[in-house]
Motif scaffolding. Structure first.
Motif, PDB file in Angstrom:
ATOM      1  N   PRO A  34       0.829  -1.205   0.000  1.00 40.42           N
ATOM      2  CA  PRO A  34       0.000   0.000   0.000  1.00 40.42           C
ATOM      3  C   PRO A  34       0.867   1.261   0.000  1.00 40.42           C
ATOM      4  O   PRO A  34       2.016   1.243   0.433  1.00 40.42           O
ATOM      5  CB  PRO A  34      -0.813  -0.122   1.281  1.00 40.42           C
ATOM      6  N   HIS A  38      -2.921   5.368   1.681  1.00 40.60           N
ATOM      7  CA  HIS A  38      -3.613   4.173   2.183  1.00 40.60           C
ATOM      8  C   HIS A  38      -3.276   3.963   3.650  1.00 40.60           C
ATOM      9  O   HIS A  38      -4.156   3.733   4.483  1.00 40.60           O
ATOM     10  CB  HIS A  38      -3.190   2.961   1.352  1.00 40.60           C
ATOM     11  N   ASN A  41      -5.009   6.564   5.889  1.00 41.88           N
ATOM     12  CA  ASN A  41      -6.446   6.285   6.016  1.00 41.88           C
ATOM     13  C   ASN A  41      -6.691   5.094   6.936  1.00 41.88           C
ATOM     14  O   ASN A  41      -7.590   5.126   7.785  1.00 41.88           O
ATOM     15  CB  ASN A  41      -7.070   6.041   4.641  1.00 41.88           C
ATOM     16  N   LEU A  42      -5.890   4.065   6.796  1.00 40.41           N
ATOM     17  CA  LEU A  42      -6.031   2.894   7.659  1.00 40.41           C
ATOM     18  C   LEU A  42      -5.746   3.264   9.117  1.00 40.41           C
ATOM     19  O   LEU A  42      -6.477   2.851  10.024  1.00 40.41           O
ATOM     20  CB  LEU A  42      -5.103   1.768   7.202  1.00 40.41           C
ATOM     21  N   ASP A  74      -7.068  -5.284   5.396  1.00 44.01           N
ATOM     22  CA  ASP A  74      -6.115  -4.333   5.971  1.00 44.01           C
ATOM     23  C   ASP A  74      -6.065  -4.441   7.492  1.00 44.01           C
ATOM     24  O   ASP A  74      -5.012  -4.258   8.095  1.00 44.01           O
ATOM     25  CB  ASP A  74      -6.483  -2.903   5.573  1.00 44.01           C
ATOM     26  N   GLU A  99     -11.089  -2.756   5.164  1.00 43.10           N
ATOM     27  CA  GLU A  99     -10.390  -2.753   3.871  1.00 43.10           C
ATOM     28  C   GLU A  99     -10.451  -1.324   3.352  1.00 43.10           C
ATOM     29  O   GLU A  99     -11.526  -0.781   3.119  1.00 43.10           O
ATOM     30  CB  GLU A  99     -11.043  -3.711   2.895  1.00 43.10           C
ATOM     31  N   VAL A 100      -9.295  -0.689   3.213  1.00 35.92           N
ATOM     32  CA  VAL A 100      -9.228   0.681   2.727  1.00 35.92           C
ATOM     33  C   VAL A 100      -9.082   0.630   1.206  1.00 35.92           C
ATOM     34  O   VAL A 100      -8.183  -0.006   0.685  1.00 35.92           O
ATOM     35  CB  VAL A 100      -8.042   1.440   3.343  1.00 35.92           C
ATOM     36  N   VAL A 101     -10.007   1.304   0.535  1.00 33.95           N
ATOM     37  CA  VAL A 101      -9.976   1.385  -0.924  1.00 33.95           C
ATOM     38  C   VAL A 101      -9.993   2.854  -1.277  1.00 33.95           C
ATOM     39  O   VAL A 101     -10.813   3.613  -0.791  1.00 33.95           O
ATOM     40  CB  VAL A 101     -11.205   0.680  -1.537  1.00 33.95           C
ATOM     41  N   ARG A 102      -9.080   3.244  -2.126  1.00 37.52           N
ATOM     42  CA  ARG A 102      -9.083   4.656  -2.526  1.00 37.52           C
ATOM     43  C   ARG A 102      -9.087   4.790  -4.003  1.00 37.52           C
ATOM     44  O   ARG A 102      -8.903   3.922  -4.742  1.00 37.52           O
ATOM     45  CB  ARG A 102      -7.942   5.432  -1.919  1.00 37.52           C
TER      46      ARG A 102
END
Length: 102
Positions: A34, A38, A41-42, A74, A99-102
């Motif tokens: 990542p 990411h 944010n996590l 994550d 789960e971090v999605v960007r």
């Protein structure tokens, strides 16, 4: 390939440093490390979880072998006071995943 052979092959994989290997419904995915955004944010989400009743464990594999799956979100969240899982978190012990999605 039989399910047991696929699982054994997956468990023996050693992806490149920082990469993540996941087995999802008989398909192996390897994703790159990542990036900084990411990670930030996590960290923000995990910080919020740490102040609630859940305990984030980081990106630990979840044992869903009955579905021929070993997802690696994550962060895996277990209830406070839950026993420390082994290398793979049993799916029954999981209170939530991030789960971090960007």
């Amino acid at each position: 390939m039989r399910d047991d052979q696929l699982i054994a092959f997956f468990l023996g994989l050693r992806p490149p440093e920082g990469a993540r290997a996941e087995l999802l419904r008989r398909t192996i995915f390897i994703t790159p490390p990542p990036d900084v955004v990411h990670g930030k944010n996590l960290a923000a989400v995990v910080d919020q979880l740490s102040r609630t009743r859940g305990v984030p464990l980081g990106n630990r594999p979840v044992d869903m072998l009955e579905d021929v799956s070993v997802p690696v979100p994550d962060a895996v969240v277990v209830e406070q006071g839950a026993p420390e899982p082994g290398p793979m978190v049993p799916s029954a012990a999981v209170a939530g995943v991030v789960e971090v999605v960007r």
